[in-house]
Structures are given as C-alpha cells and as structure tokens.
Design an enzyme around this catalytic site. Sequence first.
Site, short mmCIF file in Angstrom:
data_model
loop_
_atom_site.label_atom_id
_atom_site.label_comp_id
_atom_site.label_asym_id
_atom_site.label_seq_id
_atom_site.Cartn_x
_atom_site.Cartn_y
_atom_site.Cartn_z
N GLU A 296 0.80 -1.23 0.00
CA GLU A 296 0.00 0.00 0.00
C GLU A 296 0.84 1.28 0.00
O GLU A 296 0.53 2.24 0.71
CB GLU A 296 -0.94 -0.01 1.21
CG GLU A 296 -1.91 -1.20 1.18
CD GLU A 296 -2.85 -1.25 2.37
OE1 GLU A 296 -4.05 -1.42 2.14
OE2 GLU A 296 -2.37 -1.11 3.50
N1 IFG Z 1 -4.20 -4.26 4.89
C1 IFG Z 1 -2.95 -3.65 5.38
C2 IFG Z 1 -2.69 -3.81 6.87
C3 IFG Z 1 -3.95 -3.72 7.71
C4 IFG Z 1 -4.97 -4.72 7.17
C5 IFG Z 1 -6.17 -4.80 8.10
C6 IFG Z 1 -1.77 -5.62 4.56
C7 IFG Z 1 -0.51 -6.21 3.98
C8 IFG Z 1 -5.36 -4.29 5.78
N2 IFG Z 1 -1.81 -4.27 4.67
O1 IFG Z 1 -2.65 -6.36 4.94
O2 IFG Z 1 -1.78 -2.79 7.30
O3 IFG Z 1 -4.46 -2.41 7.70
O4 IFG Z 1 -6.99 -5.91 7.77
#
Ligand code: IFG
Length: 493
Positions: A296
């Site tokens: 992200e």
């Molecule tokens: N995605 C984000 C996390 C967290 C997660 C919560 C990943 C690799 C959603 N990144 O999962 O930082 O916010 O479910």
Amino acid sequence: MPTVPGTVIPDPVSQVAGQGEFVITPTTGIRATGDGLPVANYLGELLRPATGLPFPVGDTGDITLVIEAGHPAGGYDLVVTTTGIRLAADDAAALFAGAQTLRQLLPPAIEGRAQADAEWVVAATVIHDYPRFAYRGAMLDVARHFFDIATVKRYIDDIAMLKINVLHLHLTDDQGWRIAIDRWPKLTEIGAATQVGGTGGGFYSHDDYRDIVAYAASRYVTVVPEIDVPGHTNAALASYPELNCDGRSPAVYEGIEVGFSSLCIGAERTYEFFDDVITELAELTPGPWIHIGGDESLTTPEADFLTFVSRAAAIVASHGKTVIGWHELGRSTRLPAGTIGEYWSFTTAQADAAAHALSFIQQGGRLVMAPADVAYLDMKYDDSSTLGLTWADGATSVPDSYQWDPAAILPGIDDDQLLGIEAALWTETLATIADLESMAFPRIACVAEIAWSARPSVPRNFADFAPRLAALGLRLDAAGIGYYRAPEVAWHH
Ligand code: IFG
C-alpha cells in the site's frame, strides 16, 4: 472428560489406536538427553500443575524423548503403550511438535494451572506425523496497538500449541514504531508515543526484543520482524523531518486509514536510515528472515517504488538475511534471488496480485500465502462481531478459514513454490489479549491445520473438522484462552 481419540489439531498424518492406555503415576518420569532435554523440561512444566505430579526429568522414565535420524523433515513418531510413551524426531523442534500432540492426547484438564482431578491417562496409539509446510506463521500487528512482552509471550504459547513455528511481528506502521533503534532514538521517543485511538503506545527496547526472541526460541518459534517500507511509515516520518521530502514532519497518526505515507525515495538519507535500522535489527534477529513490508505505498510513484524496493532489499541481503515482502514487492524484477513474497490478496486473486506473486517464483523465491479473505483473523466473524474489519470480502466465518487450500489459489503455484502460510492478526480494532484471542481462536486452528496436515484429496469440509474444534474448545476453556463460540460448532458446553 477423557480425550476423544482422533481429536488432535493439526490432524496427524497417521494415527492408529492401540490396546489399553498409559497411566501416569507419581513415579512417571521423562527421559531425555542432549537436545531433547529442553523439550523434556518444557513437557514437565506443562504437565506438573494440573496433575500435581513431580515428572522428574533425567536419564530414566517411562516417557522417553529421543532425537534420532530417520524421520521426515519436521516430523516425529509417537508410540503410546500401556508401559510407556516414546516420542522420537530428528531434532528438538520436531520433538517439540510431537510434545504438542502428546499434550492433546491428555484430558483437557491438563491445560489448567491449578491441580485438577482427572484420569491422567493416554490412550495407546501410534502416530506418524510430519508437516506439509516448513513455514507455519502467525503475524501479530504490534504497531496499531502496542502489546507488552507478557502478551506477546502468551500469544507465542497460544500458537505453539498448534505447531505454528513462525511469529511475524509487524513492528512499524503509520501509528507506531515499536522497536528501539539506538542510532535513531526519536523513532520511539516520538514514533512510539501513541497508537490507534490516541491512548497508550510503547515499544520494545533491544533487551525487551531479545527477551521475546528467546522466549519464542524456547517454543521453537522463529521471529520474523517487519519494518514496513516505503509506505505505512508515518510514525518514522513524524519522528524525523529529514525523512520527509519537504523536510517537514507530519503529525503522529492515530486513525486507521492506510496508503497515505511514503519515505522520501530520492534522498540518500533515507537509505542511510534504512541501513541503520536493518543493521540493528539483523543483530537482534537469529532467524533467517527480515520482512520489509512494501504494501500500500499508494503515494509513492511507481518508478520511485521500484528504485526503493530494490535498494532496500539489497540492504537486507547485505546483512545476510533473506527478504520477505508483501506481494507488491513482486512489481520489482530486481529483488535478491530467493526473496520470499507474502500473498495477501484473496483466494480468488484480485487485480495484479497473481502477477506480483509469480514474480517471486521467477526470481528464485517462494511464497507465504496469507489470503486476506480466509487467513486475516482481524476480519469480523459475522454480524455479531463488535471487533474487527470487513474489507476482505466481508466477514470471515470459522468454516471460511478452514475451507481453502494455498495450492489452489494461483495457477502454477503448488506446494513446491510455497514456503508456507500465515494467519495475520491486524490490530486496528484490537487492544487487549482478550481481543486478540477472541479473534484468533478458533480460526487460527483452521489455518494451523492447513499449514501442517496433509493436503486432502478432496476439498476440506468443515463438518469433518468441527468435532475436533469442539474438543479443542474444552482445552481452551481449561487453559483460559478466550475464543469465539462460533455457531457452526457444537461446543461441548
Ligand atoms: N491491509 C494492510 C494492513 C492492515 C490490514 C487490516 C496488509 C498487507 C489491511 N496491509 O494487509 O496494514 O491495515 O486488515
């Protein structure tokens, strides 16, 4: 309540019932030598409180722990007869896994810390067992909410019971930097001062972290530290203006949005920073892996992201560690050979996740599968869940966490391309050990079974697993481990 035969989780490769049972008595001892001794001492500590029996450990005893060649990697053989118990494996870690099986063959009351009145017997059986995957992981996010050493140690004990052997600690994110870096003290002075919601915070000193690593090692659990870069870095950016391209620090962040932060890719200082961090972290990490995140980085221009990732990964490799990164790292074709990709898209790959994941294979690496729609334990169970999120294809029921297979997600990806799987526990909405355990259990038992047990010839059917979860529930009750009493399981009480 006597243990129902055939209820071990993860399901052993083979288990054959014998005749009669082994009766534990005040003279029952545990015999072990060499590398087996720490496992024998661990087993003794496990069995003494509820039984009130001495379990002397030494060179005599009816419970024999043996390290000998001849077992499949990570596997063990456990033979229980009326006259004795023999547990054998090639190394201490596999012996420890076998001890978890023996633990589950004892009545659930064994899990209590106060002396209990139960039949301390083990039904005669022959178990031949070994893991499907070497990397059986549990990720704990200590950045969104900070958890103290005692809580982390308890979670290590929770996962070790299920033969999980990797603890991936998500140490840094927008809301917190949780590991002290001597060369960059403000990372914790400022970057660890708060957490989601603005109450609390904290960090691990080097000694704290060594304590966690040592405790994990005593449970044959390898710690994988994650420094998430270049995104998810607001805590670092808030700590040092020089890490920001405009030379100005953002405020500390206490919300739960993602994707808004990025290190300054073009500044050499950024790489000096990262090398200093990895220098200290590598010294604190006996395990082979360091995780550098990569997820992200939505405000990092693509060319910058690719430049940063290849330089950051090379820095980790220069310290003798193998890189693990979320599957977005696969956008780079300049990763150190053997870099591991952690897949966190869904059991049906979304967008370019499949291509990014395959890139690691093309660069000589393998994958750790953590599909968010089934293995993210911070997803709500159902509408009744007050904790958790729902972004990963909605709520995740206990059957959802069981009815999938990591080798059935990506084309061309089979067991040979998989290092293992991982259950992730993100903590935007979780602040206490009770929160953690109620979200992790019982779904982590589903993921643990998929990580260890043989791949079934037909798709997994939760109805076959539910009775064993019900039996585990009795053990969790006795151990005082919280869990969600999912309606899909006929819990014993
Ligand atoms: N995605 C984000 C996390 C967290 C997660 C919560 C990943 C690799 C959603 N990144 O999962 O930082 O916010 O479910």
